[in-house]
Design an enzyme around this catalytic site. Structure first.
Site, PDB file in Angstrom:
ATOM      1  N   ARG A  26      11.018 -27.119  -6.852  1.00 51.43           N
ATOM      2  CA  ARG A  26      10.516 -28.717  -6.853  1.00 51.43           C
ATOM      3  C   ARG A  26      10.003 -28.912  -5.304  1.00 51.43           C
ATOM      4  O   ARG A  26       8.794 -29.123  -5.052  1.00 51.43           O
ATOM      5  CB  ARG A  26      11.520 -29.479  -7.238  1.00 51.43           C
ATOM      6  CG  ARG A  26      11.138 -30.847  -7.492  1.00 51.43           C
ATOM      7  CD  ARG A  26      11.231 -31.892  -6.284  1.00 51.43           C
ATOM      8  NE  ARG A  26      12.084 -32.260  -5.837  1.00 51.43           N
ATOM      9  CZ  ARG A  26      12.474 -32.725  -4.564  1.00 51.43           C
ATOM     10  NH1 ARG A  26      10.998 -33.323  -3.921  1.00 51.43           N
ATOM     11  NH2 ARG A  26      13.183 -32.938  -3.816  1.00 51.43           N
ATOM     12  N   HIS A 220      20.509 -31.555   4.062  1.00 46.58           N
ATOM     13  CA  HIS A 220      19.121 -31.048   3.605  1.00 46.58           C
ATOM     14  C   HIS A 220      18.451 -30.998   5.044  1.00 46.58           C
ATOM     15  O   HIS A 220      17.822 -31.917   5.405  1.00 46.58           O
ATOM     16  CB  HIS A 220      18.447 -32.055   2.653  1.00 46.58           C
ATOM     17  CG  HIS A 220      17.295 -31.593   2.166  1.00 46.58           C
ATOM     18  ND1 HIS A 220      16.963 -31.257   0.824  1.00 46.58           N
ATOM     19  CD2 HIS A 220      15.996 -31.249   2.796  1.00 46.58           C
ATOM     20  CE1 HIS A 220      15.687 -30.629   0.824  1.00 46.58           C
ATOM     21  NE2 HIS A 220      15.141 -30.987   1.784  1.00 46.58           N
ATOM     22  N   HIS A 222      15.465 -29.468   7.619  1.00 43.34           N
ATOM     23  CA  HIS A 222      14.317 -28.605   8.081  1.00 43.34           C
ATOM     24  C   HIS A 222      14.465 -28.108   9.197  1.00 43.34           C
ATOM     25  O   HIS A 222      14.893 -28.136   9.865  1.00 43.34           O
ATOM     26  CB  HIS A 222      13.307 -29.601   8.191  1.00 43.34           C
ATOM     27  CG  HIS A 222      12.747 -30.201   6.458  1.00 43.34           C
ATOM     28  ND1 HIS A 222      11.490 -30.038   6.020  1.00 43.34           N
ATOM     29  CD2 HIS A 222      13.468 -30.581   5.613  1.00 43.34           C
ATOM     30  CE1 HIS A 222      11.524 -30.593   4.727  1.00 43.34           C
ATOM     31  NE2 HIS A 222      12.854 -30.908   4.663  1.00 43.34           N
ATOM     32  N   CYS A 253       6.878 -31.735   3.806  1.00 44.21           N
ATOM     33  CA  CYS A 253       7.047 -33.142   3.172  1.00 44.21           C
ATOM     34  C   CYS A 253       5.478 -33.644   3.461  1.00 44.21           C
ATOM     35  O   CYS A 253       5.070 -33.823   4.359  1.00 44.21           O
ATOM     36  CB  CYS A 253       7.742 -34.119   4.172  1.00 44.21           C
ATOM     37  SG  CYS A 253       7.825 -35.781   3.658  1.00 44.21           S
TER      38      CYS A 253
END
Length: 319
Positions: A26, A220, A222, A253
């Protein structure tokens, strides 16, 4: 030459098991410039499940105008739902219409996507933080009424490209509202990858003091500045045992151009297995899956572990 397995040195201060919340299908694929065929997506999810991942975020029921890469949600979700009955397949729902679509297809887990900062709320949701939370409230309420598990994503928990460093108390306040709304789990997003371990520790400490313990949290990260694994380790030391990651390091993003890829699942699993932490994941199968997807995307995987193991396998084959 790498054996494909790290040396295990157990740290008893860390969780014995970590659940990897896989977001590549996703969060990863929605950032691709081209459209990935639904057959490839379905096989990707199936391969991830075969590698031992038990939570795989399948798709998003967002309007195709905004995310055309996920316009096939109605076709994809039933295929993976029926093929993988024992796998958790959460889906993102941006509003009540998205929830209706998810419910119609039998989804059992959904997620909403909020922001800790006003600038990103405007860029991503075209609303203020308060307005976005007001939009999510009936979504979460209805999902809970239908017996669904609800995750609340919170973006920009550590830094914002327009506002800079985000105050810890600002993040805690939005987390508290999402928790009170009925979210079962909160995923703390370092959307542009600027967090450092001390910042992670400070936020988790503040959340615990506010009554939101580690058992309700996921992280989460990055890897923009190469800090994702260090930040994950800091979270594990606070008792967090759910970590988001993306196979092959896919993703970024679309509304924060400075954001680079997610923490690669393979890099995470290499570290966790080296720490003696159980994941249930077969690293070899996972690496092969990410290499397979990289082939479909026409570029090498950014995951260091994928590159190292693929290189070792190639060298072994040549010798």
């Amino acid at each position: 030459m790498s054996t494909g397995l790290p040396m295990v040195v157990r740290d008893p201060a860390l969780p014995a098991r970590v659940r990897v919340h896989e977001v590549g299908a996703r969060d990863g694929l929605q950032n691709e410039s081209g459209l990935v065929p639904v057959d490839v997506k379905a096989e990707f999810v199936t391969r991830l499940a075969a590698a031992g991942l038990t939570t795989i975020e399948a798709t998003s029921f967002v309007h195709p105008k905004w995310v055309p890469q996920l316009a096939d949600a109605e076709e994809l979700f039933p295929r993976v739902r029926d093929a993988l009955p024992g796998v958790r397949l959460p889906v993102l729902v941006p509003n009540e219409r998205g929830l209706d679509r998810a419910l119609a297809l039998g989804a059992r887990e959904v997620a909403v996507f909020a922001s800790a900062t006003e600038s990103f709320a405007r860029a991503n949701l075209n609303r203020t933080v308060d307005e976005s939370l007001a939009m999510f409230a009936p979504v979460v309420s209805r999902a809970v009424e239908h017996g669904l598990t609800v995750r609340g994503y919170l973006s920009m928990c550590f830094g914002d490209p327009w506002e800079g460093a985000v105050p810890v108390e600002q993040v805690v306040a939005v987390c508290r509202r999402l928790a009170d709304m009925g979210c079962d789990e909160l995923s703390l997003g370092d959307t542009i990858g600027v967090a450092t371990p001390g910042h992670v520790s400070a936020l988790l400490t503040a959340l615990e003091q506010a009554g939101i313990g580690s058992g309700r949290l996921a992280v989460h990260f990055h890897d923009t500045y190469g800090q994702a694994l260090a930040n994950t380790l800091a979270a594990l030391r606070h008792g967090v045992s759910t970590v988001d990651a993306s196979a092959g390091g896919l993703g970024g993003c679309p509304y924060a151009k400075s954001a680079t890829g997610n923490l690669a699942t393979e890099d995470l699993v290499w570290m966790l297995h080296g720490l003696g932490i159980e994941t249930g994941i077969d690293l070899g199968l996972l690496t092969a899956t990410s290499a397979w997807m990289a082939g479909h995307l026409g570029r090498p995987s950014p995951s260091r572990t994928v590159r190292a193991l693929a290189g070792a396998a190639a060298s072994h084959k040549e010798s």
